[in-house]
Design an enzyme around this catalytic site. Structure first.
Site, PDB file in Angstrom:
ATOM      1  N   SER A  15       4.437 -45.234 -22.574  1.00  0.00           N
ATOM      2  CA  SER A  15       5.276 -46.420 -21.519  1.00  0.00           C
ATOM      3  C   SER A  15       5.795 -45.610 -20.569  1.00  0.00           C
ATOM      4  CB  SER A  15       6.224 -46.954 -22.410  1.00  0.00           C
ATOM      5  OG  SER A  15       7.319 -46.141 -23.187  1.00  0.00           O
ATOM      6  N   TYR A 159      23.550 -37.911 -23.238  1.00  0.00           N
ATOM      7  CA  TYR A 159      22.461 -37.746 -22.451  1.00  0.00           C
ATOM      8  C   TYR A 159      22.523 -36.848 -21.172  1.00  0.00           C
ATOM      9  CZ  TYR A 159      18.873 -39.856 -19.435  1.00  0.00           C
ATOM     10  OH  TYR A 159      17.607 -40.081 -18.625  1.00  0.00           O
TER      11      TYR A 159
END
Length: 253
Positions: A15, A159
């Site tokens: 994806s 992150y």
């Protein structure tokens, strides 16, 4: 390197940026292995582009080894690795429910940073064991960081740290692997049309796009894939982190 006929592995290839990259490389004649934690997505996309799809947990040593073994057995030695697998779990250091759960931080680091290193080390070993091509080049490894490595926002400590780690290992990896003719380059994307962003409400997407200086829109996965192509072809690109963000600099929140 000339791409036609080369074996390539794309992680997170089922994806988003990975899928666009896998399709682009396949369109240029590469023999692509689509590796993704989602086996169904990997196999479906591989079938569309004429590659092979393999389930892979990038942070698991045995899982990564299986991908490169299958790639070599099917397509010959891997010459291109593009690391697109990653997760974007957010959370404040201290939120309403107290401090961020340590396992949340650890998981993001494990997938984004350790996973990238795991696949990098395995690719580098296979490339070093292959015959040299033009100018003694044996392969190229492209990692995916993020502009969050430089301007992490509130709620992105895990992150930003994981992507900062990817940025930090780019140069030492390139320096070490230079003796074997393996290049290492990192792309730091800004805001792109990916499943994570596309899942946001349209008005939120519009607001995000308006903050990008030029062009004032979200990045297209095809633009990431085109940069991958250029990196593979341009032998003098090495040890560099390239921002792909339309001149965006992220605000604190």
């Amino acid at each position: 390197m000339q791409i036609n006929g080369l074996a390539a592995v794309v992680t997170g290839g089922g994806s988003g940026l990975g899928a666009a990259t896998a399709a682009h490389l396949a369109g240029l004649g590469a023999k692509v292995v689509v590796a993704d934690i989602n086996q169904a997505a990997a196999e479906a996309h591989a079938a569309r582009i004429g590659g092979i799809g393999i389930a892979c947990d990038v942070a698991n040593a045995a899982s990564g080894e299986a991908v490169f073994a299958a790639a070599r057995a099917t397509h010959g030695p891997v010459r291109v690795l593009v690391n697109c697998a990653g997760i974007g779990t957010s959370g404040r250091i201290v939120g309403r429910d107290g401090p961020l759960k340590l396992d949340v931080f650890e998981r993001v680091i494990r997938v984004n940073l350790i996973g990238s290193f795991n696949m990098l080390r395995l690719a580098a070993a296979q490339m070093a064991d292959s015959d040299p091509l033009d100018e003694s080049e044996r392969g190229v490894i492209i990692n995916t960081a993020s502009i969050a490595a430089y301007e992490g926002q509130i709620g992105q400590p895990a992150y930003a740290a994981s992507k900062g780690g990817v940025v930090g290992m780019t140069l030492p990896a390139a320096r070490e692997l230079a003796r074997t003719g393996v290049r290492v380059v990192t792309i730091a994307p800004g805001l792109f049309h990916t499943p994570m962003v596309d899942g946001l409400p349209l008005d939120v997407q519009t607001t995000l796009a308006a903050g990008i200086p030029f062009p004032a829109r979200l990045g297209r996965p095809s633009e990431y894939a085109e940069l991958v192509e250029h990196i593979v072809r341009n032998r003098f690109l090495n040890g560099e982190v390239i921002r792909l963000d339309g001149a965006l600099r992220m605000p604190p929140r």
